[in-house]
Enzyme design. Sequence first.
Site, PDB file in Angstrom:
ATOM      1  N   ASP A   1       0.633 -26.546  -0.685  1.00 55.93           N
ATOM      2  CA  ASP A   1       2.239 -26.400  -0.098  1.00 55.93           C
ATOM      3  C   ASP A   1       2.757 -24.486  -0.171  1.00 55.93           C
ATOM      4  O   ASP A   1       2.012 -24.217  -0.103  1.00 55.93           O
ATOM      5  CB  ASP A   1       2.576 -26.577  -2.446  1.00 55.93           C
TER       6      ASP A   1
ATOM      7  N   ASP B   1       6.190 -23.357  -0.413  1.00 57.58           N
ATOM      8  CA  ASP B   1       7.431 -22.511  -1.135  1.00 57.58           C
ATOM      9  C   ASP B   1       7.270 -22.282  -2.837  1.00 57.58           C
ATOM     10  O   ASP B   1       6.790 -23.361  -3.244  1.00 57.58           O
ATOM     11  CB  ASP B   1       8.860 -22.736  -1.040  1.00 57.58           C
TER      12      ASP B   1
ATOM     13  N   ASP C   1       2.809 -26.576  -6.936  1.00 55.66           N
ATOM     14  CA  ASP C   1       3.356 -25.447  -8.027  1.00 55.66           C
ATOM     15  C   ASP C   1       4.586 -26.097  -8.878  1.00 55.66           C
ATOM     16  O   ASP C   1       5.328 -25.916  -9.881  1.00 55.66           O
ATOM     17  CB  ASP C   1       4.000 -24.265  -7.728  1.00 55.66           C
TER      18      ASP C   1
END
Length: 212
Positions: free
Chosen positions: A7, A9, A165
């Site tokens: 990922d 961001d 995240d």
Amino acid sequence: MKALIFDYDGLIVDSETPEYLTWREVYHLAGLDLTEEVWKAAVGSVDAFDPRGYLENVTGRTFDWEVIERARRQKLSERQMIQPVLPGVVGMMFRGVEAGYRIGVASNSTAVWVEMGLERLGLRHLIEAVRTVESVKWPKPHPELYLRVIEDLNADVSETIAFEDSQPGVRAAKAAGLTVVAVPNVLTKHHDLTMADYVVTNLDHFELPGQG
């Protein structure tokens, strides 16, 4: 082929905390606090939380969003542009390349944002495939982003590891059939990440299969 898919961001760079803090400052000017618990819906998903609408609904007021957003985005850009690579990311990419993994990125953000960030952070040369929100019909938590990166890398799903995240990201990667390593940050500590195969505080604490 085997692959590592990251990922962007909140996983490669903490661009999410500046976003939250600039919105929290807007709320403070209106006499309210924007808590992390409320904001968590905005992390990892596209259009899951409308901070403008929420503020107007709570206060019963309307705001000059053109003026507010101009100032907020200026602060946001200044803060995001100084964010470093998060701990463990560079080491994981290099270890992956050395171990024969191909590297990809799957992000709900725009291509311009992700490509600019990867260049700024000095990581673009390590990455063979990037897929962003414009290149799919359904963003995360749908698995399409991950499936497209897997195709681009000609990778075997059973030998691909995703790093995420947030809960929407973990859901997307698991739906694509991947092994998922979750790395929660200060904003996603509120997310339910139990679907992940591993949860670590940073990527220095995860060993690739066959290493260590």
